[in-house]
Scaffold this motif. Structure first.
Motif, PDB file in Angstrom:
ATOM      1  N   PHE A   1       0.838  -1.200   0.000  1.00 34.15           N
ATOM      2  CA  PHE A   1       0.000   0.000   0.000  1.00 34.15           C
ATOM      3  C   PHE A   1       0.872   1.248   0.000  1.00 34.15           C
ATOM      4  O   PHE A   1       0.652   2.184  -0.787  1.00 34.15           O
ATOM      5  N   LEU A   2       1.874   1.288   0.878  1.00 33.28           N
ATOM      6  CA  LEU A   2       2.735   2.462   0.981  1.00 33.28           C
ATOM      7  C   LEU A   2       3.591   2.649  -0.264  1.00 33.28           C
ATOM      8  O   LEU A   2       3.799   3.779  -0.717  1.00 33.28           O
ATOM      9  N   PHE A   3       4.101   1.562  -0.839  1.00 37.97           N
ATOM     10  CA  PHE A   3       4.899   1.669  -2.059  1.00 37.97           C
ATOM     11  C   PHE A   3       4.061   2.239  -3.211  1.00 37.97           C
ATOM     12  O   PHE A   3       4.519   3.111  -3.956  1.00 37.97           O
ATOM     13  N   VAL A   4       2.843   1.744  -3.364  1.00 41.44           N
ATOM     14  CA  VAL A   4       1.983   2.230  -4.443  1.00 41.44           C
ATOM     15  C   VAL A   4       1.611   3.687  -4.216  1.00 41.44           C
ATOM     16  O   VAL A   4       1.609   4.506  -5.155  1.00 41.44           O
ATOM     17  N   PHE A   5       1.309   4.036  -2.966  1.00 42.16           N
ATOM     18  CA  PHE A   5       0.964   5.427  -2.674  1.00 42.16           C
ATOM     19  C   PHE A   5       2.144   6.355  -2.962  1.00 42.16           C
ATOM     20  O   PHE A   5       1.949   7.476  -3.459  1.00 42.16           O
TER      21      PHE A   5
END
Length: 214
Positions: free
Chosen positions: A158-162
């Protein structure tokens, strides 16, 4: 460099206040008690982020709002170059702002309640984006990540995509310099990097779970 000493302490308080200190009337530091259920926010293994569950937690919204307010204050009100400042002053301001935000993310990531845990401060990072990449780009990035989240397996991804969305929308909508877009992405994936460096599993906050080892 001109420093607004009236606003800076408020911004630091908003950004550097650990989430667990928001337990009004509760204990700030707890001794680990594995057999008791945590009535407040507990910790659970890194698994898919469920929007309905996360949106129902009041402290998540407090995290988002205080991070947004603090980052906007740091980015637009706390520091400014003097009238005859050299170009290097702009770089100095950027470095100071980056350090403040990096420390803020680390404070929200590290959680010590009987043992060391590393959490994924998702809503805090969503809030930071409003001060780093601008409200319009941040709004598009936040909406997009919750749509894409339907197929994401865990908070780390989630954090990488964000982070990628911040770079894209920051450059396209806010016309950010590359260094600002990279800073936004770095702040977002910093918990994942810190987790890998310490070789500890990144966990997320859960309202009704037992504390688990990481």
């Amino acid at each position: 460099m001109i420093v607004n000493y009236w606003i800076l302490p408020i911004a630091l308080l908003l950004l550097w206040l650990p989430r667990q200190w928001l337990r009004f009337g509760g204990k700030v530091i707890k001794v680990a008690q594995p057999r008791r259920r945590d009535r407040g926010d507990g910790l659970t293994r890194d698994e898919s982020v469920k929007a309905r569950e996360e949106f129902s937690k009041p402290r998540n919204w407090v995290d988002l709002l205080r991070a947004a307010a603090g980052s906007v204050a740091v980015g637009y009100a706390c520091f400014e170059p003097g009238p005859d400042a050299a170009r290097s002053v702009g770089t100095q301001i950027f470095v100071v702002e980056a350090l403040i935000l990096i420390i803020a993310v680390l404070i929200q990531t590290v959680r010590i309640e009987g043992k060391l845990s590393l959490t994924a401060p998702i809503f805090f990072l969503l809030g930071l984006s409003f001060g780093v990449i601008g409200w319009k780009a941040a709004l598009f990035a936040c909406v997009a990540i919750w749509i894409v989240n339907l197929v994401l397996p865990g908070s780390g991804i989630f954090l990488f995509v964000f982070a990628g969305l911040e770079i894209c929308f920051g450059i396209l909508l806010s016309r950010l310099p590359v260094r600002d877009a990279v800073l936004a992405a770095l702040l977002t994936i910093l918990p994942v990097i810190f987790s890998a460096a310490l070789k500890r599993r990144l966990v997320r906050l859960s309202r009704k779970t037992r504390s688990v080892r990481v």
